[in-house]
Design an enzyme around this catalytic site. Structure first.
Site, mmCIF file in Angstrom:
data_model
loop_
_atom_site.group_PDB
_atom_site.id
_atom_site.type_symbol
_atom_site.label_atom_id
_atom_site.label_comp_id
_atom_site.label_asym_id
_atom_site.label_seq_id
_atom_site.Cartn_x
_atom_site.Cartn_y
_atom_site.Cartn_z
ATOM 1 N N ARG A 258 -3.329 -1.500 -6.460
ATOM 2 C CA ARG A 258 -2.483 -2.694 -6.384
ATOM 3 C C ARG A 258 -2.848 -3.589 -7.553
ATOM 4 O O ARG A 258 -3.921 -3.444 -8.135
ATOM 5 C CB ARG A 258 -2.696 -3.422 -5.059
ATOM 6 C CG ARG A 258 -4.124 -3.927 -4.924
ATOM 7 C CD ARG A 258 -4.386 -4.577 -3.582
ATOM 8 N NE ARG A 258 -5.829 -4.657 -3.398
ATOM 9 C CZ ARG A 258 -6.444 -4.631 -2.232
ATOM 10 N NH1 ARG A 258 -5.758 -4.517 -1.124
ATOM 11 N NH2 ARG A 258 -7.745 -4.725 -2.164
ATOM 12 N N TYR B 253 13.355 -33.744 -18.539
ATOM 13 C CA TYR B 253 11.906 -33.598 -18.594
ATOM 14 C C TYR B 253 11.275 -33.784 -17.220
ATOM 15 O O TYR B 253 11.903 -34.321 -16.304
ATOM 16 C CB TYR B 253 11.290 -34.603 -19.578
ATOM 17 C CG TYR B 253 11.409 -36.045 -19.120
ATOM 18 C CD1 TYR B 253 10.455 -36.603 -18.270
ATOM 19 C CD2 TYR B 253 12.468 -36.843 -19.532
ATOM 20 C CE1 TYR B 253 10.574 -37.912 -17.829
ATOM 21 C CE2 TYR B 253 12.589 -38.147 -19.105
ATOM 22 C CZ TYR B 253 11.638 -38.689 -18.249
ATOM 23 O OH TYR B 253 11.760 -39.971 -17.805
ATOM 24 N N MET C 175 -5.893 -7.146 8.591
ATOM 25 C CA MET C 175 -5.308 -6.270 9.592
ATOM 26 C C MET C 175 -6.158 -5.019 9.736
ATOM 27 O O MET C 175 -7.188 -4.896 9.111
ATOM 28 C CB MET C 175 -3.880 -5.954 9.206
ATOM 29 C CG MET C 175 -2.993 -7.158 9.430
ATOM 30 S SD MET C 175 -1.301 -6.805 9.099
ATOM 31 C CE MET C 175 -1.394 -6.298 7.415
ATOM 32 N N LYS D 42 0.838 -1.199 0.000
ATOM 33 C CA LYS D 42 0.000 0.000 0.000
ATOM 34 C C LYS D 42 0.873 1.250 0.000
ATOM 35 O O LYS D 42 0.670 2.163 -0.815
ATOM 36 C CB LYS D 42 -0.905 -0.021 1.239
ATOM 37 C CG LYS D 42 -2.107 0.887 1.152
ATOM 38 C CD LYS D 42 -2.966 0.795 2.427
ATOM 39 C CE LYS D 42 -3.768 -0.489 2.502
ATOM 40 N NZ LYS D 42 -4.385 -0.703 3.821
ATOM 41 N N CYS E 118 9.186 -38.394 -12.248
ATOM 42 C CA CYS E 118 7.839 -38.880 -12.531
ATOM 43 C C CYS E 118 6.963 -38.930 -11.284
ATOM 44 O O CYS E 118 5.865 -39.464 -11.316
ATOM 45 C CB CYS E 118 7.884 -40.236 -13.200
ATOM 46 S SG CYS E 118 8.616 -41.511 -12.185
ATOM 47 N N GLY F 242 -8.612 -7.482 4.489
ATOM 48 C CA GLY F 242 -9.397 -7.485 5.715
ATOM 49 C C GLY F 242 -8.732 -8.141 6.912
ATOM 50 O O GLY F 242 -9.356 -8.308 7.957
ATOM 51 N N SER G 274 14.872 -41.911 -13.756
ATOM 52 C CA SER G 274 13.677 -41.111 -13.545
ATOM 53 C C SER G 274 13.481 -41.028 -12.037
ATOM 54 O O SER G 274 13.364 -42.059 -11.372
ATOM 55 C CB SER G 274 12.479 -41.768 -14.220
ATOM 56 O OG SER G 274 11.324 -41.031 -13.907
ATOM 57 N N ARG H 141 -3.304 3.240 8.536
ATOM 58 C CA ARG H 141 -3.651 2.063 7.731
ATOM 59 C C ARG H 141 -2.540 1.028 7.721
ATOM 60 O O ARG H 141 -1.370 1.371 7.620
ATOM 61 C CB ARG H 141 -3.915 2.495 6.272
ATOM 62 C CG ARG H 141 -4.671 3.787 6.144
ATOM 63 C CD ARG H 141 -4.709 4.299 4.713
ATOM 64 N NE ARG H 141 -5.390 3.391 3.821
ATOM 65 C CZ ARG H 141 -5.419 3.555 2.501
ATOM 66 N NH1 ARG H 141 -4.775 4.575 1.932
ATOM 67 N NH2 ARG H 141 -6.064 2.702 1.747
ATOM 68 N N HIS I 128 -15.724 -8.549 -0.105
ATOM 69 C CA HIS I 128 -14.791 -9.505 0.486
ATOM 70 C C HIS I 128 -15.009 -10.895 -0.096
ATOM 71 O O HIS I 128 -14.071 -11.589 -0.487
ATOM 72 C CB HIS I 128 -14.982 -9.512 2.003
ATOM 73 C CG HIS I 128 -14.074 -10.475 2.717
ATOM 74 N ND1 HIS I 128 -14.468 -11.763 3.026
ATOM 75 C CD2 HIS I 128 -12.810 -10.353 3.159
ATOM 76 C CE1 HIS I 128 -13.481 -12.377 3.638
ATOM 77 N NE2 HIS I 128 -12.456 -11.546 3.739
HETATM 78 P P1 ADP Z 1 -7.878 -2.286 3.847
HETATM 79 O O1 ADP Z 1 -6.467 -2.710 3.678
HETATM 80 O O2 ADP Z 1 -8.665 -3.163 4.737
HETATM 81 O O3 ADP Z 1 -8.528 -2.002 2.534
HETATM 82 P P2 ADP Z 1 -7.449 0.504 4.072
HETATM 83 O O4 ADP Z 1 -6.314 1.017 4.849
HETATM 84 O O5 ADP Z 1 -7.272 0.482 2.603
HETATM 85 O O6 ADP Z 1 -7.820 -0.919 4.628
HETATM 86 O O7 ADP Z 1 -8.699 1.400 4.461
HETATM 87 C C1 ADP Z 1 -10.034 0.979 4.582
HETATM 88 C C2 ADP Z 1 -10.936 1.949 3.844
HETATM 89 O O8 ADP Z 1 -10.792 3.284 4.322
HETATM 90 C C3 ADP Z 1 -10.651 1.995 2.374
HETATM 91 O O9 ADP Z 1 -11.847 1.992 1.670
HETATM 92 C C4 ADP Z 1 -9.923 3.291 2.184
HETATM 93 O O10 ADP Z 1 -10.128 3.791 0.903
HETATM 94 C C5 ADP Z 1 -10.505 4.172 3.273
HETATM 95 N N1 ADP Z 1 -9.507 5.153 3.699
HETATM 96 C C6 ADP Z 1 -8.307 4.891 4.223
HETATM 97 N N2 ADP Z 1 -7.603 6.024 4.449
HETATM 98 C C7 ADP Z 1 -8.396 7.030 4.044
HETATM 99 C C8 ADP Z 1 -8.220 8.454 3.983
HETATM 100 N N3 ADP Z 1 -7.092 9.033 4.385
HETATM 101 N N4 ADP Z 1 -9.244 9.178 3.514
HETATM 102 C C9 ADP Z 1 -10.388 8.580 3.089
HETATM 103 N N5 ADP Z 1 -10.604 7.274 3.119
HETATM 104 C C10 ADP Z 1 -9.617 6.484 3.580
HETATM 105 MG MG MG Z 2 -7.713 -0.981 1.107
#
Ligand code: ADP
Ligand code: MG
Ligand code: MG
Length: 940
Positions: free
Chosen positions: A348, A877, A108, A26, A857, A106, A790, A97, A468
């Site tokens: 990503r 092979y 962490m 990220k 094999c 989802g 083999s 984040r 999810h």
């Molecule tokens: P995850 O890895 O679970 O997707 P994120 O860190 O990406 O967690 O954040 C969860 C949600 O919060 C995402 O939809 C993200 O776009 C939103 N979000 C995170 N940081 C900000 C920010 N600075 N401003 C607005 N929305 C945010």
């Molecule tokens: Mg995210």
């Protein structure tokens, strides 16, 4: 001083996309987006090194961290023109984040709206002119902070989330259904009640100091790296625990500030099918996690964002294209629109199914975006097996009308019994591994992972293509239909109703992840599109677009791979199918499989009392085997065919129960007592290490003679019809050259006799299966006789590790859970141990016979990591079962490309000084003169 904090944003960015290990996926991509000028709210990333330090030092930070974080916060303030904790002007708020090297959806934690307290919320309300918005942010913040940082999240399904409980009560009292219908005064009351709950449960007041809140968030993210579900997830996907997570602190932008605001997630191409074009979900007037959480039904970006917000949609399409072209891969994007202005929050490489992986990669080559090498290298080799899985279609669907239709989120056909709770699914599956289940949920969360893993398919009533459920099932390669809003689920009663019908837990349903259709009962499947072209020939290639992509990918793979691919096949039909899937020969024919069809004749042979009787009993068997081999040779049309002589212990063929012995006694007119006695004689305490392999042929040379004669007579007959034929006779379980010599003599004698009689000779080889450590260690001796090796890595794993393949089920799970073995050694080769033995075998074998043919094999021949290892060993092979062939071809190409790349990199680094190009190198892309002479070149 060590640098622990990397800033990003429009006023300067320290990192970039190459720094994933340090900044997490990220963080690295936020930096990259900022760098290429896309609108990213500014922020900073705390490195994964800090996570490592944190766990190595009793959850403490390096002393320099505090200063660096404070500095970076000031930078955000300057860029955004707002102050953190400001009580006079619009205050800066931030999110905190998580973000590991590889995304773990989802798993962490993330906290939004940090910086709010009783004072700043008033300023936010006043300056934004939107009281509702300010208090909505505040109540979300207290709730998230309580859950994540103060650890008030329910620990299991029976616990209640105190915040949810209060929220539900409030909505009831206010007489509304949705969170968004609550009035400012309700939200204010909620904040007070939430804080009281915090005080009650933790004994402390909710922290008002913004900086203290930031540090709380940072600690919670680092802490979440070691939470149970994250650990389980890493084990499932083989992510090392040492990697650690980074933390991203980033200025908040608001999608919940009114009707000109929105938040969403999107893919640049369809993650299920690979089709080009943006797909995704968004919600107007909402914040971050609302879209994924499935609380409100999101809208489809491709359908209506253009109508709702034409300007932002246009800008978004541009940015999405820039990103896809920049990363040259499907992007999975998070964004927020704040008062018409687009902000990018994440990108990503998208998770995708095998279908989407193949389709998108082939398309991208044809679009000129990537090279064939890149296409090959990026597709997880195992994923191509999805293209061979059965589908719903044709006759199976006759007379069936779908119950309902949802979003086709994960392709595949799945039939199973309805199950509502992941724990139930897991329990059923543990009792019966063959249970077919469909997990039915309103929406899924990481808690449902266990259930999703054991289910055939997943069906949800809410959430879209980026929910999810969709994301995870695509990654697991499971059929998934989501967002079926016509389905009503009652968890208490364990029922689901749709279209006036009610289904109970245990009822059968079928979900079609290609079309999104849901059917009642069990729908029979048909072969996949690829196999309909290759096997059943029901489809013509031109009518099968998926097949075309598959075939294109396979032909590129064949161009790059150096390893040959062969198949394990025991009959002409299997052999024919294997050729259609790319087999260049047979690496293993197990002759005992042929006997199972004529088991009684074979039993008569085993029960014979002396050599004369046995030779007589072998006569009918010789005819059968000869016909079988003929069929295979004809099908293989001159391709090499490795035939293994009889391998399993004889008692595997005799009847063990009283009743069966009685039956056999009547059939063969042999007294039952005698049968029982012979069965007793054959009994072994430890059959794996008993009278089997070449030990059979040594004690009963007439069996080897019969098999060799059958092979050569079949070959001679086929040659007479003008079909070329190359048998390779493989002696099993040789540990000693003397064993080999014994059997070799019998085979050569049989050959001479057959050739003399027929007046035709056949080009043949005699080799051995290497499956004992002794054979590896003495491979130089064995190769004096054997013309090929083999590696039989199933047995070599058993004998090398001293682990019985038939008994390891009782402890392998513990071994993996306690991180004693990284993987199941019978599925993926133990490279250090078994691979080490192979290395010795290869080296010593070549020392006495430099041109010895080498193959593998075991089951490992179709496992990508093992294929790569075999490439490195320089085997000729790999051989695997027919349906694994596409995996082997792709994995072999990947190994060759990776090696070329490594060599090229090495070459560029240590300029070789070859005569022709002044420091460049003619064998790889770094060659400046392209003379191709390659004289004294470092990478040859
Ligand atoms: P995850 O890895 O679970 O997707 P994120 O860190 O990406 O967690 O954040 C969860 C949600 O919060 C995402 O939809 C993200 O776009 C939103 N979000 C995170 N940081 C900000 C920010 N600075 N401003 C607005 N929305 C945010
Ligand atoms: Mg995210
Ligand atoms: Mg074996």
């Amino acid at each position: 001083m060590a640098k622990y904090v990397y800033s990003f944003g429009k006023d300067g960015t320290d990192g970039d996309a190459t720094m994933k290990n340090l900044l997490g996926g990220k963080g690295a991509n936020l930096a990259e987006m900022a760098k290429i000028g896309l609108p990213v709210p500014s922020g900073f990333t705390i490195t994964t090194d800090v996570c490592t330090y944190y766990y190595a030092n009793g959850r403490n930070y390096p002393p320099e961290l505090q200063g660096q974080v404070e500095e970076a916060m000031k930078k955000i303030e300057a860029t955004m023109g707002k102050k953190f904790g400001d009580t006079n002007a619009l205050p800066l708020l931030v999110s905190c984040r998580s973000g590991a090297r590889e995304s773990m959806p989802g798993m962490m934690d993330t906290v939004l709206n940090i910086g709010l307290n009783d004072k700043t919320v008033e300023v936010l309300a006043q300056k934004s002119g939107d009281e509702r918005f300010a208090w909505d942010c505040y109540r979300r913040f207290v709730q998230m902070y309580g859950d994540v940082v103060l650890d008030m999240k329910p620990k299991d399904k029976t616990d209640i989330d105190p915040f949810e409980e209060i929220l539900e009560a409030k909505k009831k009292k206010a007489g509304v259904k949705l969170d968004s219908e609550l009035k400012p005064e309700h939200l204010k009351e909620l904040v007070t009640e939430f804080k009281a709950a915090v005080k009650k449960q933790t004994g402390h007041d909710f922290p008002e100091d913004p900086m203290e809140q930031v540090w709380g968030g940072i600690g919670a993210v680092f802490g979440s790296w070691m939470n149970d579900r994250a650990i389980v997830y890493r084990r499932t996907y083989g992510i090392p625990h040492e990697w650690g997570t980074a933390v991203n602190v980033q200025a908040m932008v608001f999608g919940n500030m009114g009707e000109a605001c929105a938040t969403g997630v999107a893919l640049t191409r369809n993650g299920a099918t690979g089709e080009k074009g943006i797909t995704g979900d968004y919600l107007i007037n909402a914040q971050g996690e609302d879209v994924v959480a499935g609380i409100r039904m999101p809208k489809k970006i491709e359908d209506s964002l253009g109508k709702d917000m034409p300007k932002s949609w246009e800008e978004f399409q541009k940015v999405a294209m820039i990103l896809e072209n920049h990363y040259k891969d499907i992007q999975d994007i998070e964004f927020t629109i704040e008062n018409q202005k687009l902000w990018m929050l994440q990108t990503r490489n998208a998770k995708r199914t095998g279908f989407a992986a193949v389709r998108a990669a082939v398309d991208m080559v044809n679009e000129g975006l990537i090279t064939p090498e890149m296409a090959i290298s990026r597709i997880p080799a195992n994923d191509v097996t999805q293209l061979l899985q059965p589908i719903f279609g044709g006759a199976g669907l006759k007379g069936k009308t779908p119950l309902t239709k949802g979003i086709n989120a994960g392709p595949g056909a799945a039939t199973g019994q309805i199950c509502f709770q992941p724990e139930d699914a897991e329990a059923i599956w543990q009792k019966d591994n063959s249970a077919k289940l469909i997990l039915v949920r309103a929406s899924t969360t990481p808690e449902d992972l266990r259930g999703m893993k054991v289910a055939q398919g997943i069906l949800t009533s809410s959430g879209g293509a980026a929910s999810h459920a969709a994301l995870v099932s695509r990654q697991m390669g499971k059929a998934c239909v989501c967002g079926c809003d016509a389905i009503e689920i009652n968890y208490k009663a364990e029922t689901m109703s749709v279209g006036g019908k009610t289904f109970k837990k245990g009822d059968w349903i079928s979900v079609d992840g290609f079309t999104g259709n849901v059917y009642e009962g069990q729908v029979p499947t048909s072969p996949s599109e690829v196999l309909q072209v290759l096997f059943t020939k029901e489809l013509k290639p031109k009518d099968a677009p998926l097949y075309q992509c598959f075939q294109q990918l396979m032909s590129w793979s064949d161009r790059f791979r150096k390893l040959g691919v062969r198949t394990n096949a025991d009959n002409p039909q299997e052999a024919g199918r294997a050729i259609a899937l790319g087999a260049e020969g047979i690496g293993l024919t197990r002759t005992e499989h042929m006997f199972f069809d004529r088991i009684d004749d074979f039993r008569a042979m085993i029960l014979s009392e002396n050599v004369a009787e046995r030779e007589k009993a072998l006569e009918p068997l010789l005819k059968y085997q000869q016909a079988d081999f003929e069929g295979i040779f004809r099908e293989m049309k001159g391709r090499p065919v490795t035939i293994r002589l009889l391998d399993p212990p004889l008692h595997e063929f005799v009847p063990h129960t009283d009743h069966e012995q009685e039956e056999l006694s009547q059939k063969l007119s042999i007294p039952k007592g005698k049968i029982a006695q012979r069965v007793n004689e054959l009994h072994e305490e430890n059959p794996m290490l008993g009278h089997r392999g070449c030990r059979l042929g040594i004690v009963y040379p007439e069996i080897t003679r019969m098999q060799a004669t059958a092979i050569f007579q079949a070959a001679v007959d086929v040659m007479k019809d003008g079909i070329d034929c190359h048998p390779e006779i493989m002696i099993p379980l040789v540990g000693n050259i003397t064993e080999f010599r014994n059997q070799e003599a019998i085979i050569r004698a049989a050959a001479a006799e057959v050739f003399k009689k027929a007046g035709v000779t056949v080009d043949y080889l005699i080799g051995t299966m290497i499956e004992l450590p002794r054979a590896c260690v003495t491979a130089d001796r064995v190769a004096e006789g054997a013309e090929f090796f083999s590696f039989g890595t199933n047995d070599l794993t058993q004998t090398g590790l001293g682990i019985s393949r038939d008994d390891y089920g009782s402890f392998i799970n513990d071994y993996q859970e306690k991180d004693i073995f990284p993987a199941d050694p019978f599925q993926t080769l133990d490279q250090e141990g078994v691979g080490g033995l192979m290395k010795i075998g290869v080296k010593k074998g070549r020392s006495t016979r430099p041109d010895i043919k080498l193959g593998i094999c075991g089951e490992h021949g179709g496992d990508p990591a093992s294929v790569k290892f075999c490439h490195g060993l320089g085997l000729n092979y790999v051989s695997c079962s027919p349906l694994r062939l596409p995996v082997a071809r792709l994995a072999a190409a990947q190994a060759a490309i990776a090696e070329k790349k490594e060599k090229a990199e090495k070459c560029c680094k240590e300029s070789c000084g070859c005569d022709c190009c002044q420091g460049g190198c003619s064998c790889c892309s770094c060659c400046p003169c392209g003379c191709q002479s390659g004289k004294s070149c470092c990478c040859k």
